[in-house]
Motif scaffolding. Structure first.
Motif, PDB file in Angstrom:
ATOM      1  N   VAL A  49       4.360   1.725   1.902  1.00 48.30           N
ATOM      2  CA  VAL A  49       5.221   2.798   1.287  1.00 48.30           C
ATOM      3  C   VAL A  49       4.688   4.203   1.646  1.00 48.30           C
ATOM      4  N   THR A  50       5.800   5.115   2.174  1.00 48.46           N
ATOM      5  CA  THR A  50       5.338   6.387   2.738  1.00 48.46           C
ATOM      6  C   THR A  50       6.341   7.142   2.256  1.00 48.46           C
ATOM      7  N   CYS A  51       6.013   8.508   1.667  1.00 48.69           N
ATOM      8  CA  CYS A  51       6.892   9.702   1.351  1.00 48.69           C
ATOM      9  C   CYS A  51       7.133  10.676   2.774  1.00 48.69           C
ATOM     10  N   GLY A  52       5.695  11.027   3.294  1.00 48.89           N
ATOM     11  CA  GLY A  52       5.651  11.674   4.304  1.00 48.89           C
ATOM     12  C   GLY A  52       4.239  11.406   5.117  1.00 48.89           C
ATOM     13  N   GLN A  81       0.129  -7.480  -4.735  1.00 52.66           N
ATOM     14  CA  GLN A  81      -1.183  -6.755  -4.951  1.00 52.66           C
ATOM     15  C   GLN A  81      -0.472  -5.145  -4.687  1.00 52.66           C
ATOM     16  N   TRP A  82      -0.751  -4.378  -5.592  1.00 53.37           N
ATOM     17  CA  TRP A  82      -0.582  -2.942  -5.351  1.00 53.37           C
ATOM     18  C   TRP A  82      -1.758  -1.983  -5.189  1.00 53.37           C
ATOM     19  N   VAL A  83      -1.836  -1.102  -4.162  1.00 56.24           N
ATOM     20  CA  VAL A  83      -2.952  -0.108  -3.945  1.00 56.24           C
ATOM     21  C   VAL A  83      -2.265   1.196  -3.616  1.00 56.24           C
ATOM     22  N   GLU A  84      -2.859   2.255  -4.108  1.00 54.59           N
ATOM     23  CA  GLU A  84      -2.066   3.372  -3.883  1.00 54.59           C
ATOM     24  C   GLU A  84      -3.194   4.499  -3.550  1.00 54.59           C
ATOM     25  N   TYR A  85      -2.990   5.399  -2.723  1.00 56.14           N
ATOM     26  CA  TYR A  85      -3.692   6.671  -2.401  1.00 56.14           C
ATOM     27  C   TYR A  85      -3.083   7.954  -2.463  1.00 56.14           C
ATOM     28  N   ASP A  86      -3.622   8.803  -2.794  1.00 58.20           N
ATOM     29  CA  ASP A  86      -3.081  10.225  -3.006  1.00 58.20           C
ATOM     30  C   ASP A  86      -2.465  10.820  -1.872  1.00 58.20           C
ATOM     31  N   ARG A 109      -6.983   1.431   5.425  1.00 59.75           N
ATOM     32  CA  ARG A 109      -6.409   1.300   4.235  1.00 59.75           C
ATOM     33  C   ARG A 109      -5.277   0.238   4.102  1.00 59.75           C
ATOM     34  N   ALA A 110      -4.386   0.153   5.476  1.00 55.63           N
ATOM     35  CA  ALA A 110      -3.417  -0.732   5.413  1.00 55.63           C
ATOM     36  C   ALA A 110      -3.472  -2.009   6.335  1.00 55.63           C
ATOM     37  N   LYS A 111      -4.866  -2.497   6.403  1.00 55.00           N
ATOM     38  CA  LYS A 111      -5.371  -3.429   7.435  1.00 55.00           C
ATOM     39  C   LYS A 111      -4.794  -4.896   6.860  1.00 55.00           C
ATOM     40  N   ASP A 112      -4.682  -5.011   5.452  1.00 53.37           N
ATOM     41  CA  ASP A 112      -4.199  -6.208   4.916  1.00 53.37           C
ATOM     42  C   ASP A 112      -2.746  -6.252   4.300  1.00 53.37           C
ATOM     43  N   ALA A 113      -2.080  -5.125   4.701  1.00 54.08           N
ATOM     44  CA  ALA A 113      -0.982  -4.683   4.105  1.00 54.08           C
ATOM     45  C   ALA A 113       0.442  -5.587   4.670  1.00 54.08           C
ATOM     46  N   THR A 114       1.275  -6.042   3.912  1.00 55.27           N
ATOM     47  CA  THR A 114       2.313  -6.645   4.527  1.00 55.27           C
ATOM     48  C   THR A 114       3.537  -5.596   4.202  1.00 55.27           C
ATOM     49  N   VAL A 115       3.472  -4.598   3.169  1.00 54.61           N
ATOM     50  CA  VAL A 115       4.291  -3.455   3.059  1.00 54.61           C
ATOM     51  C   VAL A 115       3.644  -2.133   2.974  1.00 54.61           C
ATOM     52  N   VAL A 173       0.924  -1.214  -0.126  1.00 55.13           N
ATOM     53  CA  VAL A 173       0.052   0.017  -0.029  1.00 55.13           C
ATOM     54  C   VAL A 173       0.855   1.300   0.008  1.00 55.13           C
ATOM     55  N   PHE A 174       0.755   1.913  -0.930  1.00 51.63           N
ATOM     56  CA  PHE A 174       1.355   3.325  -1.128  1.00 51.63           C
ATOM     57  C   PHE A 174       0.521   4.314  -0.653  1.00 51.63           C
ATOM     58  N   LEU A 175       0.865   4.932   0.621  1.00 47.55           N
ATOM     59  CA  LEU A 175       0.160   5.766   1.445  1.00 47.55           C
ATOM     60  C   LEU A 175      -0.064   7.221   0.818  1.00 47.55           C
ATOM     61  N   ASP A 176       0.891   7.835   0.007  1.00 42.29           N
ATOM     62  CA  ASP A 176       0.802   9.067  -0.403  1.00 42.29           C
ATOM     63  C   ASP A 176       1.635   9.213  -1.637  1.00 42.29           C
ATOM     64  N   LYS A 177       0.914   8.770  -2.980  1.00 43.73           N
ATOM     65  CA  LYS A 177       1.105   8.684  -4.146  1.00 43.73           C
ATOM     66  C   LYS A 177       1.359  10.298  -4.472  1.00 43.73           C
ATOM     67  N   SER A 178       0.699  11.227  -4.214  1.00 44.92           N
ATOM     68  CA  SER A 178       0.606  12.487  -4.624  1.00 44.92           C
ATOM     69  C   SER A 178       1.780  13.131  -4.201  1.00 44.92           C
ATOM     70  N   ALA A 179       2.759  12.704  -3.586  1.00 42.05           N
ATOM     71  CA  ALA A 179       4.085  13.224  -3.118  1.00 42.05           C
ATOM     72  C   ALA A 179       5.061  13.058  -4.320  1.00 42.05           C
ATOM     73  N   VAL A 180       4.651  12.256  -5.319  1.00 47.13           N
ATOM     74  CA  VAL A 180       5.583  11.978  -6.340  1.00 47.13           C
ATOM     75  C   VAL A 180       4.907  12.790  -7.722  1.00 47.13           C
ATOM     76  N   ALA A 181       5.682  13.515  -8.358  1.00 48.53           N
ATOM     77  CA  ALA A 181       5.237  14.015  -9.683  1.00 48.53           C
ATOM     78  C   ALA A 181       4.523  13.302 -10.810  1.00 48.53           C
ATOM     79  N   PRO A 182       3.547  13.722 -11.480  1.00 43.09           N
ATOM     80  CA  PRO A 182       3.069  12.770 -12.379  1.00 43.09           C
ATOM     81  C   PRO A 182       3.755  12.299 -13.377  1.00 43.09           C
ATOM     82  N   LYS A 183       4.921  13.052 -13.872  1.00 39.17           N
ATOM     83  CA  LYS A 183       5.855  12.423 -14.940  1.00 39.17           C
ATOM     84  C   LYS A 183       6.692  11.453 -14.479  1.00 39.17           C
TER      85      LYS A 183
END
Length: 318
Positions: free
Chosen positions: A49-52, A26-31, A41-47, A5-15
């Protein structure tokens, strides 16, 4: 199969191209993920990913499947690393992914502050300069100073601090360093007293911890050399924000430029936003790290940390 689970994908520029881990997953991401959203959101996550996005003990205790926290940044102060260590959750980060990038931004802030670039741009934009004597083309509204031959004190002797020092030396500055508790180095170290009393500019490139929090209060700002400025592209909290405001408004400090505030991410009620009309203050919204080149390298290395962890040969653990 791992659930990532990527917690804050909006921290990375669209390009920016986001590589996918090389193993089945299985990959799930949130802004962005607020603290109160993390458990659901992360109840089933084994990993995760967080920027901030914050990952604190109260939420970690409710994530029994979690095995790894991948911090897609260098700083880990938004993650309860001690809890992770105590409960067998591995934490990785991406060290030294952007020393030149952050140093360039800090140097840019210093130049903008000393040369009054923002103030003069704003003056022309406002048309307030268009008076009877506009033909003279002499603008002395704001004091401009050279950085060549001035002394800069760099707090921190890591890769970013060294990169800043190299750039500053290339512009003819006299570069010295301060590193709390360090007495020997190949770099020209000075005491804290000398840092405050002799430097025309101080640039912060150290972590935020118990020994650096409130390193600069009104007491230290008053002790700085007359006409000096301070730059913070490190972490909020190293400079006491209310004291900084008082020092700027009272003229104790000639100027300040910051890329980071204590309550990150910056919010509409951020106290330092009240200083934006001052000609001796510049603030940017935590973007020193975020060049396109740095972000791509950051994400490449973050995903590689996950790959190595899955192989049983984890890298960049903190």
């Amino acid at each position: 199969m791992h659930n990532i689970v990527f917690l804050d994908k909006s921290a990375v520029a669209p390009k920016i191209h986001l590589p996918k881990p090389e193993f089945p997953h299985q990959w799930v991401e949130y802004d962005y993920t607020e603290s109160e959203q993390l458990v659901e959101r992360a109840k089933d996550a084994t990993v995760v990913v967080t920027c901030g996005a914050p990952v604190r003990a109260a939420e970690l205790a409710q994530l029994p499947k979690l095995q790894m926290v991948c911090v897609a940044m260098t700083g880990t102060d938004h993650v309860d690393v001690d809890y992770c260590h105590e409960h067998g959750i591995q934490v990785s980060n991406v060290p030294a992914y952007s020393p030149a990038t952050v140093a360039e931004h800090a140097l840019g802030l210093l130049l903008a502050l000393r040369r009054q670039i923002v103030s003069y741009h704003t003056l022309l934009k406002s048309n307030e300069w268009y008076g009877e004597d506009w033909q003279t083309n002499v603008f002395l509204d704001y004091e401009v100073n050279d950085i060549h031959a001035s002394r800069i004190g760099i707090v921190g002797t890591g890769m970013i601090g060294k990169a800043m020092g190299k750039m500053a030396a290339g512009l003819g500055m006299d570069v010295v360093y301060y590193n709390q508790g360090k007495t020997s180095s190949e770099l020209p170290l000075v005491s804290f007293d000398e840092l405050l009393e002799t430097c025309d500019a101080i640039s912060l490139h150290c972590p935020l911890n118990s020994s650096t929090r409130d390193m600069f209060t009104l007491t230290e700002l008053k002790r700085m050399k007359k006409g000096a400025v301070i730059i913070n592209a490190a972490r909020g909290g190293i400079i006491n924000e209310s004291d900084l405001a008082e020092a700027l408004r009272s003229g104790v400090l000639a100027g300040a430029a910051v890329d980071i505030v204590e309550q990150d991410p910056i919010r509409p009620d951020e106290p330092l936003l009240e200083l934006m009309e001052l000609p001796n203050f510049i603030m940017t919204p935590h973007v020193a790290w975020s060049s396109q080149q740095a972000m791509q390298g950051l994400m490449d290395r973050a995903i590689e940390n996950i790959n190595q962890w899955n192989k049983g040969t984890p890298t960049n653990l903190v």
